[in-house]
Motif scaffolding. Sequence first.
Motif, PDB file in Angstrom:
ATOM      1  N   PRO A 178       0.842  -1.211   0.000  1.00  0.00           N
ATOM      2  CA  PRO A 178       0.000   0.000   0.000  1.00  0.00           C
ATOM      3  C   PRO A 178       0.874   1.256   0.000  1.00  0.00           C
ATOM      4  CG  PRO A 178       0.001  -1.009   2.148  1.00  0.00           C
ATOM      5  CD  PRO A 178       0.751  -1.947   1.253  1.00  0.00           C
ATOM      6  N   GLU A 179       0.259   2.370  -0.425  1.00  0.00           N
ATOM      7  CA  GLU A 179       1.021   3.617  -0.525  1.00  0.00           C
ATOM      8  C   GLU A 179       1.594   4.024   0.822  1.00  0.00           C
ATOM      9  OE1 GLU A 179      -1.945   3.315  -2.009  1.00  0.00           O
ATOM     10  OE2 GLU A 179      -1.350   3.442  -4.118  1.00  0.00           O
TER      11      GLU A 179
ATOM     12  N   MET B 121      14.125   4.503  -0.648  1.00  0.00           N
ATOM     13  CA  MET B 121      14.519   4.281  -2.033  1.00  0.00           C
ATOM     14  C   MET B 121      14.070   2.912  -2.490  1.00  0.00           C
ATOM     15  SD  MET B 121      18.295   5.469  -2.930  1.00  0.00           S
ATOM     16  CE  MET B 121      18.863   7.131  -2.945  1.00  0.00           C
ATOM     17  N   LYS B 122      13.820   2.850  -3.773  1.00  0.00           N
ATOM     18  CA  LYS B 122      13.544   1.550  -4.383  1.00  0.00           C
ATOM     19  C   LYS B 122      14.689   1.282  -5.345  1.00  0.00           C
ATOM     20  CE  LYS B 122       9.849  -0.580  -7.099  1.00  0.00           C
ATOM     21  NZ  LYS B 122       8.502  -0.296  -7.580  1.00  0.00           N
TER      22      LYS B 122
ATOM     23  N   PHE C  94       2.462  10.959 -11.014  1.00  0.00           N
ATOM     24  CA  PHE C  94       2.581  10.892  -9.562  1.00  0.00           C
ATOM     25  C   PHE C  94       1.232  11.252  -8.941  1.00  0.00           C
ATOM     26  CE2 PHE C  94       6.795  11.418 -11.116  1.00  0.00           C
ATOM     27  CZ  PHE C  94       7.541  10.560 -10.340  1.00  0.00           C
ATOM     28  N   ALA C  95       0.281  10.344  -9.180  1.00  0.00           N
ATOM     29  CA  ALA C  95      -1.081  10.647  -8.757  1.00  0.00           C
ATOM     30  C   ALA C  95      -1.185  10.726  -7.242  1.00  0.00           C
ATOM     31  CB  ALA C  95      -2.031   9.573  -9.284  1.00  0.00           C
ATOM     32  N   ASN C  96      -0.341   9.949  -6.537  1.00  0.00           N
ATOM     33  CA  ASN C  96      -0.447   9.929  -5.086  1.00  0.00           C
ATOM     34  C   ASN C  96       0.337  11.065  -4.437  1.00  0.00           C
ATOM     35  OD1 ASN C  96      -1.986   7.612  -5.249  1.00  0.00           O
ATOM     36  ND2 ASN C  96      -0.149   6.371  -5.419  1.00  0.00           N
ATOM     37  N   GLY C  97       0.969  11.860  -5.254  1.00  0.00           N
ATOM     38  CA  GLY C  97       1.663  13.025  -4.713  1.00  0.00           C
ATOM     39  C   GLY C  97       2.983  12.657  -4.052  1.00  0.00           C
ATOM     40  N   LEU C  98       3.485  13.625  -3.382  1.00  0.00           N
ATOM     41  CA  LEU C  98       4.787  13.470  -2.735  1.00  0.00           C
ATOM     42  C   LEU C  98       4.623  14.088  -1.354  1.00  0.00           C
ATOM     43  CD1 LEU C  98       7.601  12.502  -3.691  1.00  0.00           C
ATOM     44  CD2 LEU C  98       8.159  14.871  -4.096  1.00  0.00           C
TER      45      LEU C  98
ATOM     46  N   ARG D 122       7.150   6.200  -5.690  1.00  0.00           N
ATOM     47  CA  ARG D 122       5.918   6.987  -5.661  1.00  0.00           C
ATOM     48  C   ARG D 122       5.249   7.102  -7.014  1.00  0.00           C
ATOM     49  NH1 ARG D 122       9.690   7.871  -1.651  1.00  0.00           N
ATOM     50  NH2 ARG D 122       8.603   8.199   0.318  1.00  0.00           N
ATOM     51  N   ILE D 123       5.888   6.613  -8.021  1.00  0.00           N
ATOM     52  CA  ILE D 123       5.295   6.751  -9.356  1.00  0.00           C
ATOM     53  C   ILE D 123       4.222   5.681  -9.520  1.00  0.00           C
ATOM     54  CG2 ILE D 123       6.858   5.217 -10.600  1.00  0.00           C
ATOM     55  CD1 ILE D 123       7.042   7.453 -12.709  1.00  0.00           C
TER      56      ILE D 123
END
Lengths: 320, 788
Positions: free
Chosen positions: A164-165, A173-174, A245-249, A289-290
């Motif tokens: 989940p987000e 980092m990924k 980046f729909a979920n923003g930062l 986050r993308i």
Amino acid sequence: MSIDLSGCLRQKLHDLEAALNRVILGKPELVTSTLICLLARGHILLEDLPGLGKTTLAKALAAALGGQFARIQCTPDLLPSDVTGFQVFDQNRREFQFLPGPVFSDILLADEINRTSPRTQSALLEAMAERQVTIDNQARHLSESFFVIATQNPVDQHGTYPLPEAQLDRFAMKLSLGYPDRDSESRLLSEAVGHARQEREAIEPVMSLNDLQQLQREASSVSVSDTVRSELMDLVAAVRGNRRFANGLSPRAVLMWQRLAQARAFLNDRKFVIPDDPRAVATGLLRLRISGHGDVDSVINALLDEIPVSPLQTPSRLVS
Amino acid sequence: MKKIQTNPRLYFATVVIAAIMAACAIFIIENARILAYEELSTNIYLYRSLGCLLLALAGYFLTFWGKGGKAITLLLALACQSPLTLYFYEGLRFGQFPPFEKTILFVIECQIAVLGLYVVNAATRRICMILAGIVGLIAYSSIQEMTPLLSLTMFLLTILTPAWMILEHALANPVIQFQSHETEALKSASSRRFMPLLRVGCYLVLGTITFTVVKSDRAIQTVLGEWVSSSGGTGETNELATSGVGDGPNEVSASKDPQTTGFSDSEIYLETDRSSLFDAFNEQYGEPFKKQKFERMQAMGAQDVRENGDRPKENLQAGRTFELSRQPNQQKKRNLQDRQADALVYVQGEPETRLKLSSFDRFDGESWFTEHDCTDNCSLTIEQKNPDKCWFCLNRPLSDLNSKTVSHKIKIANLETSVLPSPNNLWKFLVGGIRQSEMFGWAGVQMIRVRDRNFPAGTTLETVSNRLSRRALHELHFHSGKGPTRHHEHFSGRFSQIDTASVKNLLDSWNVGSEKSWLQVEKLISRLQNHARLDDHQQQTMNNTVRPKGAIDDFLFGARKGPDYLFATAAVVLLRELGYPCRLASGFYIDPASYSEEKAHYALNSGNLHFWVEILLPTNQWVVVDPTPGFTDELHSDSLYDIAWIWFYYTRAWFFSNYIAIFLASLTVMTLFLKRRHIYDRAVCLWLIRIMPFQPRRQVVLTLRHIEWRLSCSGMPRPKGCTIRRHWLGTLSLNGPTASLIPLAEWAAYSALEIEPDQPGNEIRSVCRRSLEELNLNHFSKLRSEKK
């Protein structure tokens, strides 16, 4: 702090880097990213195929730091208490006794984290963000240098629970390892000749956990000038304006971005952050986050290339 | 430009329609302008409209290409300044600026069209096109005579504007394909349907109002006033409203028989106080200064005085000389019953023409004397084409200089003259019903008079004359004529009383060149106009003792102001000094302001008397030159092509006469241009290395900037999203002193001020110097060719 002490610590940091490079052959960038995350106190999500050395990296890091290493192999039936630990009733003493779970360690490897249920994944949330777990209304503090390396397998999506987000936001980092190059792989093969066990050479601890904490403190004190910070804000605005980046930062992520940039500057023996730093760490940070699939890195790089590097200012303007 | 990607077909349609609209608007505006001024050749507006259309289409394809959009706009904007350039060219070259409002109108229309077509911002484009339409509408409504082509164009414009608006709107709001919410899609669809209708409505209402207000011959307040009830009457009067026989235009309408017109009933015939040309001179310029016979006079004793009782005789022998020294023009006291003097001559035809009545060739420094006796037989041929009218043609060779014929109808009213008042370059004329060529003789070189009598009042004359072309005059070689003509020596005489040395000095200081050409004449005239000031009320009261050198000397070197005859005299003196045969001419100037709407004629009286200069060309033709400021010359206006040709002609001549200097100068300029980067580079390096006493941080940043400039000059500029380290080490893989420069650069540019550099100051300076020396332009160009 004295210069000698600082120099000594830096030497240890470079020793750590060298040790990791000896274990993970031909991946100096990955090692650097890992160290940056370590210095910035951020957790890592490794996404790659099996057998590429994810566990090796985590174990080597734990060994080199001289810290305690724990591992969770995530499966669908794993329970939160398997992660955090639980109370058992001691018949002899007639009282509940706490059995600590794997999170009570310094380096935690959560293998194939997307295989377990969201319930178990969420159990890690508090541990990762606040370095404490709450069991039976009792908060228990984790190690000060608690560091999570989670892995997930990108291909075998059947029966997985995507993170989940909320969980993703807690990673810094990924990263992905990728195949080693030809030379490194042949060196790997040649070194394997004559070794019966699959284990590679044992790593001696190069620094203590106290040293690590000291380094983390120093990294966080690297200066960030207004120019670079405003450029970072430009980058943040561009990311938030992009529809991928729909979920923003979140501000937490932005804070982590700056810490990562500072850590990179510290790792490169600099006392200040330069525009290269936020851009270099951005790929790992933004991959988390993308949204959507496809060639994520090229989207991020295109986004970064859109934002101009802050111009060279004449010192007179700097002075004013 | 992104719009092209959304719907190229729609964009193309919009651009084509906009181009046609702009062309229509320009066509109409040009028509209005030309019909109002009748100046340009008739097809030029057609070419302009077509040119605009072509430009628009070319612009579309270039924008579609996606390259050079800004450059194209700039170029077109520059091209639009050509009317302004022309304006200044004409003004500076001929000393007379064309009417400014015409130029501005043309500039505005071009700008609107160009902006409308090429501005990327859709809102601005829309406003521009609507403005272009409205300007077109106003121009259309100001045209008096409507042609079918014009009406068609206007109809096209009216149809196209709403169509274009709808297209523009559709272009600005492309259909949103990825819209997920249905309600929003519906909302935007309804607004799409509604908005263009609203705009079209606004446009129509605005256009109707403009059209009504401008086209209506009554003022808007009159129209509005009629809505209010009143006791009646609008208060309008029309001065052209006349009634009765022999009134208004009929009174002086030119007809064959003078006895049948209104003059026979007028008081002109009751007392014939018609004035001669010299009476008119006296009225306009004051009477000539009469020379005193005695220097000093003393009163006689009373016993020696015998009262005469008679009026002293007036000197009526003013005759055929013109004195430059004249008495002040005394304002006559007017009684209430006095009426304004009737015109001396009535004229119909081309205005701003000069009707010559007398000419002078000899000048003694103070007075002009009429030409030598002309013993030419007047050889006139009678044109047989028209039996009703008997045209007398002057036998003169057709010349390349003639470009246009103009005709005048002249009615002699109150002027006592035997000389035919005719324009320059008279070709043929007609005097009432006279058919006998023996009645005419020469009054001067190429001047007709009627023999042994004066023209009776009311005589009607018609003349056809040629206008000379300015372009042909510029092409004329003043040296290569057929040699001096018979009359040449009469018009080249120098003047003993004029100080030749000071005139020569004046000419030298004016820098008009030594080559005889029309350009030299024009230069001389314009210098003279700048040298002195026109002053009609100059009182020439001083006598010769006060001004020993004479009127012309005072005009050129003293007061530097005076009336038109002093301008003309000075011009003759200067032109003859340069070797042009010329003479002083006088007569009427047909001032457009003297047009009498009541009589539908130009009514010329003594106020229209004027003096000018005529130059004898090698082709044995006279050309009018008017040195008086504010008077236009009589040359035929050139088309744009002719003006361009004149430019080309003189540029070519100048080029061939100065080719060595031009070659050297262009070589220098080319070298400087090609080496401009190196020159700038060396200058900056010199400054940075030798002179700079900067603090280290500033020094590093300036060095870095300069090296970045060199990189962009060499075609390897740093992309905007690329850091220095990535670009230099990654993309370009620079080496040498770069390794030590980059950390310094990052420190200088991005660290906080309190952070000190790792190296000492002199080391920083040496790194900067080495970088500037090694990472030079040659190094980068080599690097670039290697990368290729």
